[in-house]
Write a protein that holds these residues in place. Structure first.
Motif, short mmCIF file in Angstrom:
data_model
loop_
_atom_site.label_atom_id
_atom_site.label_comp_id
_atom_site.label_asym_id
_atom_site.label_seq_id
_atom_site.Cartn_x
_atom_site.Cartn_y
_atom_site.Cartn_z
N THR A 62 38.63 -23.58 -26.08
CA THR A 62 39.31 -24.95 -26.21
C THR A 62 38.97 -25.64 -24.91
OG1 THR A 62 41.30 -24.10 -25.42
CG2 THR A 62 41.16 -24.17 -27.78
N ARG A 63 38.48 -24.72 -23.97
CA ARG A 63 38.24 -25.33 -22.67
C ARG A 63 39.39 -25.71 -22.03
NH1 ARG A 63 32.15 -28.22 -22.64
NH2 ARG A 63 31.22 -26.48 -23.43
N HIS A 64 40.61 -25.29 -22.26
CA HIS A 64 41.96 -25.56 -21.80
C HIS A 64 42.33 -24.72 -20.53
CE1 HIS A 64 46.02 -27.48 -21.82
NE2 HIS A 64 46.24 -26.29 -21.76
N TYR B 217 42.89 -19.53 -18.75
CA TYR B 217 41.87 -20.33 -19.41
C TYR B 217 41.37 -19.73 -20.82
CZ TYR B 217 37.57 -22.85 -19.79
OH TYR B 217 36.44 -23.45 -20.19
N TRP C 62 39.59 -27.90 -10.12
CA TRP C 62 40.32 -26.93 -10.71
C TRP C 62 41.45 -26.08 -9.95
CZ3 TRP C 62 40.04 -21.64 -8.67
CH2 TRP C 62 38.93 -21.61 -7.65
N PRO D 3 31.16 -25.06 -17.63
CA PRO D 3 31.50 -24.36 -18.96
C PRO D 3 30.03 -23.51 -19.31
CG PRO D 3 32.15 -26.54 -19.37
CD PRO D 3 31.46 -26.40 -18.14
N THR E 234 41.74 -29.93 -19.32
CA THR E 234 40.42 -29.83 -19.38
C THR E 234 39.62 -30.11 -17.96
OG1 THR E 234 40.13 -30.19 -21.62
CG2 THR E 234 38.22 -30.10 -20.67
N LYS F 298 37.12 -30.85 -15.05
CA LYS F 298 35.95 -31.62 -15.06
C LYS F 298 34.71 -30.78 -14.28
CE LYS F 298 37.01 -35.50 -13.46
NZ LYS F 298 37.22 -36.65 -12.68
#
Length: 463
Positions: A65-67, A61, A169, A152, A136, A138
């Protein structure tokens, strides 16, 4: 768009047949597993046809970029002959699926990832499924308006799963009735920490990124899995019998250390009341106010927003390690077996530490003006949006006090300790509990308690 959506028409037709379990070549003997376990409040949660024994999750992670990139290796046992089975996964893009090393066909519909293995699975067969995915993750909103899933934060993320957020996730059998052991490995930019359940087995830095590997040897429901990514001050201490205690505190919330220092003493007190601590480590994760809207009993390492951390809440979440985490509800209808017990632990702790007796707390609630407590019986919440309402917590605890009144302290502590021991690492429902109580006190009649306090509507006539 999933890869299966780009199949040529003939292949897509074949997949449709496979997913519905219809034989196209005369050789199919299995049928699809169910797309839910018919939980009374979350009917889409979980899946039928198999039991998971282990999850090996490998996550990467980047907060900027929240990727998220993930690989889930799921070891399970088929409970029937299977031509297809479902996993729960909300959002994220699936790159590939294999079953026993062979590429499997798959498709997506809502939170369902339906997998068609190359070869049918026989009842009793242990099989390994590998899902590679990315995207990304949710944040999900519960029926009661609270947020779960992937949250986040200012410097990372917090993954919380109650009741169904873990599917945001990782793919899995997302229901508390199916518990498994876990290995969770998380790679993040160097300088950040990644904290999870169980024990840290390795930490290594390479190419500007650090990988943390965590192992949970005791079974865990998916909603209790946690990943906390960010800057943390990590503290190692020991509790009773040398129990490892690991706390992770956001550096801006250093004052939390004063409360967390009580963990060894609280565990010792809870062992006296509830029996041996059921896991191989304990601790806590403290993030900034607002990073989550609630504290949560994530297994071995409860999570607290700093503004919700106090001694009583710490007692509550640690008590869940016995009641909820080790002894886990079979369905979300049985939430009071988690929350009523943990709330009663707060009452008992106050009683033993100079506060009100549990009986006085009971009386104050009964005579008070909080009508919400009587909105519904604890064993029958009035819907998915209400499984965390006060009747589940407060009136659930009142049921336990009524049992204590009926049987006396010696038998009562035999009951709550024996309950935790008899169902250690298992799953239970309310009928299991009432049967257990009646077995431990066969000379007592609990009919009125069950009818008026556990299942009855409205405020009972007599306290």
């Amino acid at each position: 768009m999933s890869r299966s959506a780009r199949l040529v028409p003939a292949a897509a037709a074949l997949l449709a047949l496979a997913v519905t379990g219809t034989a196209c070549d005369g050789g199919v003997h299995g049928t699809p597993g169910g797309s839910g376990v018919r939980d009374p409040y979350f009917p889409k949660a979980g899946n039928g046809g198999y039991d998971v024994t282990h999850y090996a999750l490998t996550l990467d992670y980047t907060p900027g970029t929240r990727h998220l990139t993930g690989k889930a290796v799921i070891t399970a046992r088929a409970t029937k002959d299977l031509s297809a089975f479902d996993l729960d996964l909300s959002g994220l893009d699936v790159d590939s699926v294999t079953v026993e090393g062979k590429r499997a066909r798959w498709n997506r519909a809502g939170q369902e990832l339906t997998v068609r293995p190359h070869d049918d699975l026989d009842q009793g067969e242990t099989f390994r499924t590998t899902v590679r995915y990315a995207g990304t993750p949710k944040t999900l909103t519960d029926p009661d308006g609270s947020e779960e899933g992937w949250l986040p934060t200012a410097d990372g993320a917090l993954a919380l799963g109650e009741p169904v957020g873990s599917m945001a996730w990782f793919p899995g059998n997302n229901h508390p009735s199916d518990k498994a052991t876990y290995d969770i490995t998380v790679t993040v930019p160097k300088g950040l920490q990644a904290v999870s359940n169980g024990e840290l087995t390795s930490q290594r830095t390479k190419g500007g990124r650090t990988t943390f590997a965590w192992h949970s040897a005791q079974p865990m429901a998916g909603y209790l899995a946690v990943v906390a990514i960010g800057h943390y001050d990590i503290t190692h201490t020991t509790g009773p019998h040398g129990l490892p205690v690991l706390t992770a505190v956001d550096p801006t919330q250093a004052e939390a250390g004063k409360v967390l220092a009580k963990i060894p003493d609280i565990i010792d007190w809870e062992e006296t009341n509830f029996g041996p601590y059921p896991f191989s480590s304990t601790g806590a994760i403290v993030d900034r106010p607002g990073d989550a809207g609630y504290a949560l009993e994530t297994q071995t390492r409860p999570v607290f927003p700093a503004d919700q951390l106090d001694t009583s809440t710490l007692v509550h979440e640690l008590a869940h390690q016995w009641y909820g985490d080790s002894v886990t509800p079979k369905s979300w209808r049985d939430m009071w077996l988690n929350e009523g017990f943990a709330t009663y632990a707060e009452w008992l702790y106050a009683e033993d530490h100079g506060g009100k007796s549990a009986q006085q707390t009971f009386t104050d609630l009964y005579e008070g003006d909080d009508e919400d407590i009587w909105a519904f019986p604890p064993a029958k919440p009035s819907g998915a949006a209400h499984i965390s309402d006060s009747p589940v917590y407060q009136r659930g605890a009142m049921v336990l006090q009524k049992i204590r009144q009926k049987v006396g302290d010696d038998t009562f502590y035999d009951i709550i300790q024996g309950w935790a021991a008899a169902h250690r690492y298992g799953t239970v429902d309310t009928a299991d509990f009432t049967a257990y109580v009646e077995k431990k006190a066969p000379d007592k009649d609990f009919g009125e308690i069950w009818k008026d306090w556990l299942y009855g509507n409205g405020k009972p006539d007599h306290p």
